[in-house]
Design an enzyme around this catalytic site. Structure first.
Site, PDB file in Angstrom:
ATOM      1  N   GLY A  89       0.810  -1.223   0.000  1.00  0.00           N
ATOM      2  CA  GLY A  89       0.000   0.000   0.000  1.00  0.00           C
ATOM      3  C   GLY A  89       0.839   1.267   0.000  1.00  0.00           C
ATOM      4  CG  ASP A 181       3.160  -7.207   6.888  1.00  0.00           C
ATOM      5  OD1 ASP A 181       2.791  -6.446   5.976  1.00  0.00           O
ATOM      6  OD2 ASP A 181       2.366  -7.927   7.520  1.00  0.00           O
ATOM      7  CB  SER A 183       7.158  -5.721   0.544  1.00  0.00           C
ATOM      8  OG  SER A 183       5.931  -5.176   0.187  1.00  0.00           O
ATOM      9  CB  THR A 209       4.357  -0.391   8.381  1.00  0.00           C
ATOM     10  OG1 THR A 209       3.392  -0.136   9.410  1.00  0.00           O
ATOM     11  CG2 THR A 209       5.709  -0.381   9.026  1.00  0.00           C
ATOM     12  CG  ASP A 211      -1.427   0.317   9.742  1.00  0.00           C
ATOM     13  OD1 ASP A 211      -1.836   1.418   9.344  1.00  0.00           O
ATOM     14  OD2 ASP A 211      -1.908  -0.775   9.393  1.00  0.00           O
ATOM     15  CG  MET A 254      -5.379   4.304   7.203  1.00  0.00           C
ATOM     16  SD  MET A 254      -4.295   4.132   5.803  1.00  0.00           S
ATOM     17  CE  MET A 254      -5.144   2.870   4.908  1.00  0.00           C
ATOM     18  CB  ALA A 365      -7.334  12.035   2.848  1.00  0.00           C
ATOM     19  CB  ILE A 366      -4.143   9.215   6.122  1.00  0.00           C
ATOM     20  CG1 ILE A 366      -5.041  10.027   7.045  1.00  0.00           C
ATOM     21  CG2 ILE A 366      -2.898   8.778   6.859  1.00  0.00           C
ATOM     22  CD1 ILE A 366      -5.526   9.252   8.252  1.00  0.00           C
ATOM     23  NE  ARG A 367      -3.424   3.938   0.854  1.00  0.00           N
ATOM     24  CZ  ARG A 367      -3.468   2.812   0.167  1.00  0.00           C
ATOM     25  NH1 ARG A 367      -3.408   1.667   0.800  1.00  0.00           N
ATOM     26  NH2 ARG A 367      -3.572   2.807  -1.130  1.00  0.00           N
TER      27      ARG A 367
HETATM   28  P1  ATP Z   1       1.019  -3.191   3.297  1.00  0.00           P
HETATM   29  O1  ATP Z   1       1.462  -3.170   4.716  1.00  0.00           O
HETATM   30  O2  ATP Z   1       0.712  -1.879   2.729  1.00  0.00           O
HETATM   31  O3  ATP Z   1      -0.055  -4.197   3.091  1.00  0.00           O
HETATM   32  P2  ATP Z   1       2.757  -5.142   2.229  1.00  0.00           P
HETATM   33  O4  ATP Z   1       4.152  -5.126   1.744  1.00  0.00           O
HETATM   34  O5  ATP Z   1       2.489  -5.990   3.435  1.00  0.00           O
HETATM   35  O6  ATP Z   1       2.312  -3.663   2.461  1.00  0.00           O
HETATM   36  P3  ATP Z   1       1.299  -6.966   0.540  1.00  0.00           P
HETATM   37  O7  ATP Z   1       0.312  -6.666  -0.527  1.00  0.00           O
HETATM   38  O8  ATP Z   1       0.879  -7.820   1.672  1.00  0.00           O
HETATM   39  O9  ATP Z   1       1.793  -5.543   1.050  1.00  0.00           O
HETATM   40  O10 ATP Z   1       2.587  -7.636  -0.106  1.00  0.00           O
HETATM   41  C1  ATP Z   1       3.355  -6.978  -1.099  1.00  0.00           C
HETATM   42  C2  ATP Z   1       4.017  -7.993  -1.981  1.00  0.00           C
HETATM   43  O11 ATP Z   1       4.740  -8.950  -1.208  1.00  0.00           O
HETATM   44  C3  ATP Z   1       3.007  -8.770  -2.817  1.00  0.00           C
HETATM   45  O12 ATP Z   1       3.501  -8.884  -4.128  1.00  0.00           O
HETATM   46  C4  ATP Z   1       2.937 -10.100  -2.108  1.00  0.00           C
HETATM   47  O13 ATP Z   1       2.622 -11.156  -2.964  1.00  0.00           O
HETATM   48  C5  ATP Z   1       4.329 -10.284  -1.555  1.00  0.00           C
HETATM   49  N1  ATP Z   1       4.258 -11.161  -0.370  1.00  0.00           N
HETATM   50  C6  ATP Z   1       3.406 -11.048   0.666  1.00  0.00           C
HETATM   51  N2  ATP Z   1       3.580 -12.038   1.559  1.00  0.00           N
HETATM   52  C7  ATP Z   1       4.564 -12.825   1.061  1.00  0.00           C
HETATM   53  C8  ATP Z   1       5.211 -14.037   1.516  1.00  0.00           C
HETATM   54  N3  ATP Z   1       4.865 -14.629   2.648  1.00  0.00           N
HETATM   55  N4  ATP Z   1       6.185 -14.551   0.729  1.00  0.00           N
HETATM   56  C9  ATP Z   1       6.527 -13.967  -0.423  1.00  0.00           C
HETATM   57  N5  ATP Z   1       5.976 -12.837  -0.891  1.00  0.00           N
HETATM   58  C10 ATP Z   1       5.001 -12.267  -0.181  1.00  0.00           C
HETATM   59 MG    MG Z   2       1.047  -5.745   5.033  1.00  0.00          MG
END
Ligand code: ATP
Ligand code: MG
EC number: 2.7.1.11
Length: 442
Positions: A89, A181, A183, A209, A211, A254, A365-367
Site C-alpha cells: 500500500g 511486512d 514485501s 508501514t 500503521d 488506518m 487522504a492520509i496515505r
Molecule cells: P502493506 O502493509 O501496505 O499491506 P505489504 O508489503 O504488506 O504492504 P502486501 O500486498 O501484503 O503488502 O505484499 C506486497 C508484496 O509482497 C506482494 O507482491 C505479495 O505477494 C508479496 N508477499 C506477501 N507475503 C509474502 C510471503 N509470505 N512470501 C513472499 N511474498 C510475499
Molecule cells: Mg502488510
C-alpha cells in the site's frame, strides 16, 4: 521478566576488500569516525534492569549492527547494478526514499546503473509488460514533493525464482525493496533463492508501514505524516460535534492490527473522548459498554468525539460473509466505522436522545500525501543507511532505528511479530489519561 531472546546476526555476501569511495567526503572531517567500526554494536537493552536481567558480560549482550558507512566495502561501485522496487500500500515518504537511494548511490558511491522496477514485484515478471526504467539524479528530481510512488506498486504473489531469474539476466547486484511486512517476506524469499543459487546479490529492505506495526524499529517512516493528517479529521469531527446539540463525531483511521495512528492522533488533538483500537477489545452493549458510556458523556457534555482504528472491534463483524482476503492474502477487514455509526444512531434513538452524528474516514487522504519534513528527514537517513549496508555486502536485512540509532535488522526478525500498542504500556496509559475513557468497556 525474562530477557527477550533475539538473533541479531546480519547475513553478509562476503569479506569487504574494496576501499570505500566515501573517503574524500569523510576525510575532510577531523577524524574518520564517521566510518562504522565493524565490531561495534547498538545495544538491544537500554535500561539497567534489562541489562541486569541478562546476567551477561558486556560483550555477550545482544546488539544490532550499527548503520552507516564502512571503510571497506564489498561491491566495486563502477560495476554495481542496482534495482529498486516499491510494493504494497501507499505510504507518505516512498518517493523520498527512492530519491535518497538514487542520490547516495550516484553522487557518493559513483554507481551509474540503477533500475526502477515498476508496479511492485510484477515489475520483474515479463508477462505483465512493465519494463524497468532508468533512475538517475534527473529522473528523481523533485519527486519527494509528491505522495505515492513514482515506480507504482502492486499486491499479489510472484514467483521468487522468476524474480531472481530477472535479477540474474539484468546482472543486478543490489536490490532495494521498499514495502510492508508482506514485501519483506517476499524480499526474504528472494534473498534465500539468491543464496540457494550461490549468487552475490544483496537484498536490502526499507520497511514501510503507515500503521507503525513493524517490530524492532522505533517508528516507521510516514507514520508521523499519517497521524498529523489524521489529526485534521479529528479537529473537524470536534468542530462538527460541538456545533449541534448531542453531536457525535466519529473518525475511522488506518490501523489494521495496530492502533498507533488512532492513539497518536487522539493525543495530538486532545479532544477525543474515546479511542478504540484492535489491541483492546471492547464491549458495546450493557451498562458498562461503550454505547452506554458514550450516551452518558454526550448527556453530560453535550457532544463527544470517537476515534476508531479500522481493525478495532472486528469481532462484532465476524458473522455474515466468510472472511475474505486480498490478492496478497491479507484478511479483508469489515468496516467498523460504518457499523459503529449505525449502532450509535440506533442506540441514541432507542433511548429517546436526538443526535447528529458526523462520520469521517480519511484513510486514503492520509496515505497519499507527501511526507512532512520530519518524515522526509527520516526517509533520507534510512535511504543513506540502506545504501551503506548494501555496498558493504549486507543482505536479507532491513534498515531501522532502534532507540534513536540507525541499525541493521535481519528481515527474519523484522517479520517475526507485529508491533502493537501495549494495553499495559505507557502510550495506552496516556490515551486513557487524555480521553478519560475507562481502561476497558466490560
Ligand atoms: P502493506 O502493509 O501496505 O499491506 P505489504 O508489503 O504488506 O504492504 P502486501 O500486498 O501484503 O503488502 O505484499 C506486497 C508484496 O509482497 C506482494 O507482491 C505479495 O505477494 C508479496 N508477499 C506477501 N507475503 C509474502 C510471503 N509470505 N512470501 C513472499 N511474498 C510475499
Ligand atoms: Mg502488510
Amino acid at each position: 521478566m525474562a530477557p527477550e531472546s533475539v538473533d541479531l546476526t546480519v547475513r553478509t555476501l562476503g569479506d569487504c576488500r574494496i576501499e570505500s569511495p566515501l573517503a574524500p567526503l569523510l576525510a575532510e572531517t577531523e577524524s574518520t569516525e564517521h566510518y562504522v567500526d565493524e565490531n561495534d554494536r547498538v545495544l538491544f537493552d537500554d535500561t539497567v534492569n534489562m541489562v541486569a536481567a541478562r546476567k551477561a558480560k558486556l560483550d555477550a549482550l545482544p546488539g544490532f549492527e550499527p548503520g552507516g558507512p564502512r571503510r571497506k566495502i564489498f561491491f566495486q561501485p563502477s560495476k554495481t547494478r542496482v534495482g529498486i522496487v516499491t510494493c504494497g500500500g501507499l505510504c507518505p515518504g516512498l518517493n523520498d526514499v527512492i530519491r535518497g537511494l538514487v542520490l547516495e548511490l550516484t553522487s557518493h558511491y559513483g554507481v551509474t546503473k540503477i533500475y526502477g522496477f515498476r508496479n511492485g514485484y510484477q515489475g520483474f515478471i515479463a508477462k505483465y509488460g512493465h519494463p524497468p526504467i532508468d533512475l538517475d539524479a534527473e529522473a528523481v528530481s523533485g519527486v519527494n514533493e509528491y505522495g505515492g510512488t513514482i515506480l507504482g506498486t502492486s499486491r499479489g504473489s510472484q514467483d521468487p525464482y522468476e524474480i531472481v531469474d530477472c535479477l540474474e539476466s539484468m546482472s543486478i547486484n543490489v536490490l532495494f525493496v521498499i514495502g510492508g511486512d508482506g514485501s519483506m517476506r517476499g524480499a526474504l524469499t528472494i534473498a534465500d533463492v539468491v543464496k540457494e543459487r550461490g549468487l552475490k546479490i544483496a537484498v536490502i529492505g526499507v520497511p514501510k508501514t503507515i500503521d507503525n506495526d513493524i517490530p524492532y524499529i522505533d517508528q516507521s517512516f510516514g507514520f508521523q505524516t499519517a497521524f498529523s493528517k489524521a489529526t485534521e479529521s479529528l479537529r473537524s469531527a470536534h468542530v462538527e460535534a460541538r456545533a449541534v446539540p448531542n453531536g457525535v463525531g466519529l473518525v475511522q483511521v488506518m490501523g489494521r492490527h495496530s492502533g498507533f495512528i488512532a492513539c497518536y492522533a487522539a493525543l495530538a488533538n486532545n479532544d477525543a473522548d474515546y479511542v478504540l483500537i484492535p489491541e483492546v477489545p471492547f464491549q458495546l452493549d450493557g451498562d458498562d459498554g461503550f454505547l452506554a458510556h458514550l450516551r452518558r458523556r454526550v448527556r453530560e457534555r453535550g457532544h463527544a468525539v470517537v476515534v476508531a482504528a479500522e481493525g478495532a472491534g472486528q469481532e462484532y463483524l465476524e458473522s455474515g460473509e466468510p472472511g475474505q482476503v486480498d490478492q496478497s492474502g491479507n484478511r479483508k477487514l469489515k468496516d467498523i466505522g460504518l457499523y459503529l455509526r449505525r449502532r450509535i444512531a440506533d442506540d441514541f434513538a432507542e433511548h429517546g436522545m436526538e443526535t447528529s452524528l458526523k462520520y469521517i474516514d480519511p484513510s486514503y487522504a492520509i496515505r497519499s500525501v507527501p511526507a512532512n519534513p520530519y518524515d522526509s528527514v527520516y526517509c533520507i537517513r534510512l535511504a543513506h543507511a540502506a545504501v551503506h549496508a548494501a555496498m558493504a555486502g549486507r543482505t536479507a536485512m532491513v534498515v531501522g532505528r532502534w532507540r534513536g540509532r540507525f541499525v541493521h535488522v535481519p528481515i527474519a526478525l523484522a517479520i517475526s511479530k507485529r508491533n502493537q500498542v501495549d494495553p499495559a504500556g505507557d502510550l495506552w496509559m496516556s490515551v486513557l489519561e487524555t480521553t478519560g475513557q475507562p481502561r476497558r468497556f466490560a
